[in-house]
Each structure stands twice: as structure tokens, then as C-alpha cells.
Design a protein around this motif. Structure first.
Motif, PDB file in Angstrom:
ATOM      1  N   CYS A 274       0.845  -1.192   0.000  1.00 16.22           N
ATOM      2  CA  CYS A 274       0.000   0.000   0.000  1.00 16.22           C
ATOM      3  C   CYS A 274       0.881   1.242   0.000  1.00 16.22           C
ATOM      4  O   CYS A 274       1.793   1.373   0.815  1.00 16.22           O
ATOM      5  CB  CYS A 274      -0.904  -0.016   1.224  1.00 16.22           C
TER       6      CYS A 274
ATOM      7  N   SER B 124      -0.094   4.377   0.578  1.00 13.16           N
ATOM      8  CA  SER B 124      -0.450   5.384   1.582  1.00 13.16           C
ATOM      9  C   SER B 124       0.318   5.184   2.881  1.00 13.16           C
ATOM     10  O   SER B 124       0.706   6.130   3.533  1.00 13.16           O
ATOM     11  CB  SER B 124      -1.951   5.330   1.886  1.00 13.16           C
ATOM     12  N   CYS B 125       0.491   3.921   3.272  1.00 16.61           N
ATOM     13  CA  CYS B 125       1.115   3.661   4.571  1.00 16.61           C
ATOM     14  C   CYS B 125       2.468   2.985   4.398  1.00 16.61           C
ATOM     15  O   CYS B 125       3.068   2.536   5.360  1.00 16.61           O
ATOM     16  CB  CYS B 125       0.189   2.801   5.439  1.00 16.61           C
TER      17      CYS B 125
ATOM     18  N   CYS C 103      -4.687   2.005   8.364  1.00 17.82           N
ATOM     19  CA  CYS C 103      -4.647   2.813   7.145  1.00 17.82           C
ATOM     20  C   CYS C 103      -5.984   2.694   6.421  1.00 17.82           C
ATOM     21  O   CYS C 103      -6.509   1.599   6.253  1.00 17.82           O
ATOM     22  CB  CYS C 103      -3.500   2.321   6.266  1.00 17.82           C
TER      23      CYS C 103
ATOM     24  N   THR D 230      -6.683   3.320   3.317  1.00 15.92           N
ATOM     25  CA  THR D 230      -6.578   2.796   1.951  1.00 15.92           C
ATOM     26  C   THR D 230      -6.584   1.276   1.932  1.00 15.92           C
ATOM     27  O   THR D 230      -7.241   0.657   1.113  1.00 15.92           O
ATOM     28  CB  THR D 230      -5.278   3.304   1.289  1.00 15.92           C
ATOM     29  N   CYS D 231      -5.853   0.662   2.844  1.00 14.85           N
ATOM     30  CA  CYS D 231      -5.681  -0.791   2.784  1.00 14.85           C
ATOM     31  C   CYS D 231      -6.365  -1.508   3.949  1.00 14.85           C
ATOM     32  O   CYS D 231      -6.295  -2.730   4.045  1.00 14.85           O
ATOM     33  CB  CYS D 231      -4.198  -1.150   2.770  1.00 14.85           C
TER      34      CYS D 231
HETATM   35 ZN   LIG Z   1      -2.222   1.252   3.762  1.00 12.39          ZN
END
Ligand SMILES: [Zn+2]
Ligand SMILES: [Zn+2]
Length: 381
Positions: free
Chosen positions: A153, A155-156, A206, A208-209
Motif C-alpha cells: 500500500c 499510503s502507509c 490505514c 486505503t488498505c
Molecule cells: Zn495502507
């Protein structure tokens, strides 16, 4: 039977803090534990009841829903994400309730122990089936394939933690990733159920995931398929499998080759076989024929006079390349002599003449035919 209030079940007030709820629950669970209450269905029922109450009250969202709607919050699918705790009640599965409490208790007892902490979970291996033509298997090829997989991912950065914040140590196992339980004389060690052996927990997963540290994605991969592959050949691409959980190492990608059936050629390892039609005249008189080869070219082959149908001939080095290098295999052709059809009357006349000549030239053949004729005549008589 109407359901008891969850706060009553645990013996705490509505305003109890998370810590108080946890404490009260542990007290109850120890008291009511099946090991201490053998053959006591009442304790078993209360044990499940306490577990169910704790399932809801330990979770801030579920607790809020329960405070507003009571038991109705968990009937008829209102309760938002996560498994509904309602099923653990009267007709619930006792084994699962049991193991939940077990996990929680042992996490507490064994928290400070040393143990082998698992590394972040490795991603799964992936299998990709790739069909190639025999020509492609002969030449080898570069192919771009789309692999539906999980990748880290962005984002993180794979940590699973919102904004990439550092994960906290798992409270159940104190970061060891394992918990120990005493069962009779035995001490059993197993993977921490809270953190799945990672030893770490994420406060804010997170978005996103969802805290996995990886997201689904189709990945385009350029793959080099070497010449000589066969059906069943496996090509391993190390590290191209699924991304690991929370920054764990990725798995591998395996490409499984299937070579399509060819219109003309049959393959046996590095050998190629094919049948080549030859005219009756060419077979009888001998001559050159052209045969197609797998490299896309043609080879001239000399047919010896008097070749019979089924005769095999070898073309050296015109077979498949060996996967691990070395010489090419051979190609074998099998002659299939074609009987002429749709003859003109002139052609028929010539063939009859030819037959007459053959009988004269070949007394053995003619005596054979006459003996067959005699045999049939005798059968009629
Ligand atoms: Zn993530
Ligand atoms: Zn843990």
C-alpha cells in the motif's frame, strides 16, 4: 428466555471504563472457566454469556450501539462491520466462545514471557497459467502478462498504519507474537491470536488498505519465456508474488506453461513428428518433396523409390530446442502414400496396362492373387 443486560452479566455499571469492563470480564471468565466447572451446564451457559457481553462491551463502536439500542443493535444486521456477537448466545457454538476467552486469558497470564516472535507474514505465492503455441515454445518469447495481485500500500508504505505511524506493541503477547497456555501438565505455545504473531498492533489502520499494508492491483509483468518450454514447465519469478502483510516479504510468482496442440506437429520431448502425404507415383519412383518445419521454413527430403506408406525418415536437428541448452532434437516424418482418385479414362487405361505389366514382371504376386481367387471360387462351390 430474555437476554440479560450485558452490564449485569459482567457485574459492572453502565459508566464503567474499558479497564473496569476488562477486569470484571476476566474475573468472571476465571470463575466460570470450563476447566474449573466440569459437567456444570449452568457455568457453561454463564461462561458463554460473559464472553458474549465482553465481545460487545470491549469494542467501542459495538458498545455505543448497544448503549443506544440494547440487544436489538445486534439483531437483523444493524451492527456495522465485524462479526456479529449475537450468534454466540444460546444456540451459539461453544467451542468458539471457549477459544476466545482462552486466548484473552492466556495473553494476560503469559504476557511477559520470551518467545520467538514471528516475522511479518510473507505474501502468498501466485500461480499464473500461460498458454503458448508450439512455435512460441520453439523460439522462446517475451510476454507481458497482467497479474492480479496484492502490492504494498502506497499510503502507509506497507505498515498498515494510517499516515505511516509506528505500530504499537501487541498487549496480548507483549510483542512476542506467541502465547503460552498450561493444559494439565503441558505448556502449549501458540501464535498470538490478537496480532496473528506479528507482535504489533495498529491503532489507526490505514484507510486505503484497511490495515493490511497491501492493496489489490493488476500488475503488468514482462516475462521471458525461454525456448524449449513444455507443458508443465514452471518458471519461478522470485519476489513477484503477493506482497506480504504489513511490510512482510513478498511471495513468488510461478508461471505454469501449457503448450497448445499443433496442427501438424506432435511433440515428444525434443522430437517432432508429422505425417507427410506423398503421391503414389513419387513413392513408387522416388523423388524430392518439401516439408514444413517448426522454424517456419521448409526442408527438402529425398524419397527413395519404392517407399511404402508409414516409412519414417529423420531430419536431424529440425526438432525442438532443449530447455537447458544443447542440441536441437530431430524431426521425424512418416510418409502417407496417397491413392489417386477421380481418374480419367486414359489414366485408368494406363493403370490397367501397368497392372498387366506388373503381373508379367512379378509371377509371385500373380500366383498369390490367383491362389486367393482359387480360394474364393472353392468357397462358392
Ligand atoms: Zn495502507
Ligand atoms: Zn500479540
Amino acid at each position: 428466555m430474555s437476554k440479560r443486560d450485558y452490564y449485569d452479566v459482567l457485574g459492572v455499571s453502565k459508566g464503567a471504563s474499558a479497564d473496569e469492563i476488562k477486569k470484571a470480564y476476566r474475573q468472571k471468565a476465571k470463575e466460570l472457566h470450563p476447566d474449573r466447572n466440569k459437567d456444570n451446564p449452568e457455568a457453561e451457559g454463564k461462561f458463554k454469556e460473559a464472553n458474549e457481553a465482553y465481545e460487545v462491551l470491549k469494542d467501542a463502536d459495538k458498545k455505543a450501539a448497544y448503549d443506544r439500542f440494547g440487544h436489538a443493535a445486534f439483531e437483523g444486521g444493524m451492527g456495522g462491520g465485524g462479526p456479529r456477537p449475537g450468534g454466540m448466545g444460546g444456540n451459539g457454538d461453544f467451542a468458539s466462545a471457549f477459544s476466545d476467552v482462552f486466548d484473552d486469558l492466556f495473553g494476560d497470564f503469559m504476557g511477559g514471557r520470551q518467545g520467538g516472535r514471528q516475522r511479518a507474514a510473507r505474501g502468498a505465492d501466485l500461480r499464473y497459467n500461460l498458454r503458448v503455441t508450439l512455435e512460441e515454445a520453439y523460439n522462446g518469447l517475451q510476454k507481458t502478462i497482467n497479474v492480479p495481485t496484492s502490492v504494498q500500500c502506497g499510503s502507509c508504505k506497507g505498515s498498515g498504519s494510517e499516515g505511516g505511524a509506528e505500530p504499537t506493541t501487541c498487549p496480548t503477547c507483549s510483542g512476542m507474537g506467541k502465547v503460552r497456555a498450561t493444559q494439565g501438565f503441558f505448556t502449549v505455545e501458540r501464535t498470538c491470536p490478537t496480532c496473528s504473531g506479528l507482535g504489533q498492533m495498529i491503532k489507526n489502520p490505514c484507510k486505503t488498505c484497511g490495515g493490511n499494508g497491501r492493496v489489490h492491483k493488476d500488475r503488468a509483468l514482462s516475462v521471458n519465456i525461454p525456448a524449449g518450454v513444455e507443458t508443465g514447465t514452471r518458471i519461478r519469478l522470485a519476489g513477484e508474488g503477493e506482497a506480504g502483510m504489513r511490510g512482510g516479504p513478498p511471495g513468488d510468482l510461478y508461471i505454469f506453461i501449457e503448450v497448445e496442440k499443433h496442427r501438424i506437429f506432435e511433440r515428444e520431448g525434443v522430437e517432432l513428428h508429422c505425417r507427410v502425404p506423398v503421391s503414389m507415383i513419387a513413392a513408387a519412383l522416388g523423388g524430392d518433396i518439401e516439408v514444413p518445419t517448426i522454424d517456419g521454413g521448409r526442408s527438402r527430403v529425398k524419397i527413395p523409390a519404392g517407399s511404402q506408406s508409414g516409412r519414417q525418415m529423420r531430419l536431424r536437428g529440425k526438432g525442438m530446442p532443449a530447455l537447458r541448452g544443447g542440441n536441437h532434437g530431430d524431426m521425424f516424418i512418416e510418409l502417407a502414400v496417397e491413392t489417386p482418385v477421380n481418374l480419367t479414362s486414359r489414366q485408368k487405361e494406363l493403370l490397367r496396362e501397368f497392372e498387366d505389366l506388373s503381373e508379367d514382371n512379378n509371377p509371385e504376386a500373380s500366383s498369390f492373387f490367383s491362389s486367393v481367387k482359387n480360394f474364393w471360387d472353392s468357397m462358392k462351390g
